[in-house]
Design a protein around this motif. Structure first.
Motif, PDB file in Angstrom:
ATOM      1  N   VAL A 109      59.063  69.368 -15.387  1.00  0.00           N
ATOM      2  CA  VAL A 109      58.448  70.176 -14.332  1.00  0.00           C
ATOM      3  C   VAL A 109      57.121  69.535 -13.958  1.00  0.00           C
ATOM      4  N   VAL A 110      56.898  69.358 -12.655  1.00  0.00           N
ATOM      5  CA  VAL A 110      55.599  68.925 -12.148  1.00  0.00           C
ATOM      6  C   VAL A 110      54.985  70.146 -11.485  1.00  0.00           C
ATOM      7  N   ALA A 111      53.801  70.549 -11.963  1.00  0.00           N
ATOM      8  CA  ALA A 111      53.218  71.808 -11.499  1.00  0.00           C
ATOM      9  C   ALA A 111      51.711  71.724 -11.411  1.00  0.00           C
ATOM     10  N   SER A 112      51.157  72.572 -10.569  1.00  0.00           N
ATOM     11  CA  SER A 112      49.719  72.755 -10.513  1.00  0.00           C
ATOM     12  C   SER A 112      49.322  73.555 -11.752  1.00  0.00           C
ATOM     13  N   GLU A 113      48.176  73.237 -12.327  1.00  0.00           N
ATOM     14  CA  GLU A 113      47.793  73.904 -13.566  1.00  0.00           C
ATOM     15  C   GLU A 113      47.360  75.348 -13.353  1.00  0.00           C
TER      16      GLU A 113
END
Length: 148
Positions: A109-113
């Motif tokens: 998963v690539v996500a904003s923190e």
């Protein structure tokens, strides 16, 4: 403590700290769907054809965070970890063994923190489709056309 303040403390002690959307957080490796920019299932992580789409996502969003499913073999995750180091993107290996039945856990998963980004398309195959280039047909020689 008054009785009104005691009940939440008892509940927290007995059942743990309440979580918001725990099944969603388990599915997306500890983050919420609204923060996800790109998601790959375990099967998509094992397919090397998705590396180009993952790298494009890292180039577009270097400030995002990559969450990797720690239950996947480290040899499969090694190229993804190498790319995160190459592009100086933070990553975390997560593992959660208390997965409820019927919930498909993501492999990457690539996500904003911290911020909600609300991407409508997060599946790698929809966001970065792999275009199959067909080889041009070989022209038949004069003799092949003559005897065909």
């Amino acid at each position: 403590m008054t009785e009104n303040n005691l009940d939440p403390h008892l509940q927290s002690g007995l059942y743990g700290t309440p979580q918001l959307h725990p099944d969603e957080q388990r599915k997306y490796l500890g983050t919420f769907r609204e923060r996800v920019s790109l998601a790959m299932t375990v099967a998509e992580v094992t397919a090397s054809k998705n590396m180009a789409g993952f790298e494009k996502e890292l180039l577009e969003h270097p400030d995002y965070h990559v969450l990797l499913n720690g239950t996947i073999d480290q040899n499969i995750l090694a190229p993804y970890i190498t790319l995160t180091h190459k592009h100086d993107v933070k990553f975390t290996l997560t593992s959660n063994n208390d997965t409820p039945d019927g919930v498909e856990i993501m492999g990457l998963v690539v996500a904003s923190e911290k911020n909600a980004i609300n991407e409508s398309v997060i599946d790698i195959n929809e966001k970065y489709p792999i275009i199959q280039v067909e080889a041009p047909e070989k022209k038949k020689s004069f003799f092949e056309n003559l005897f065909d």
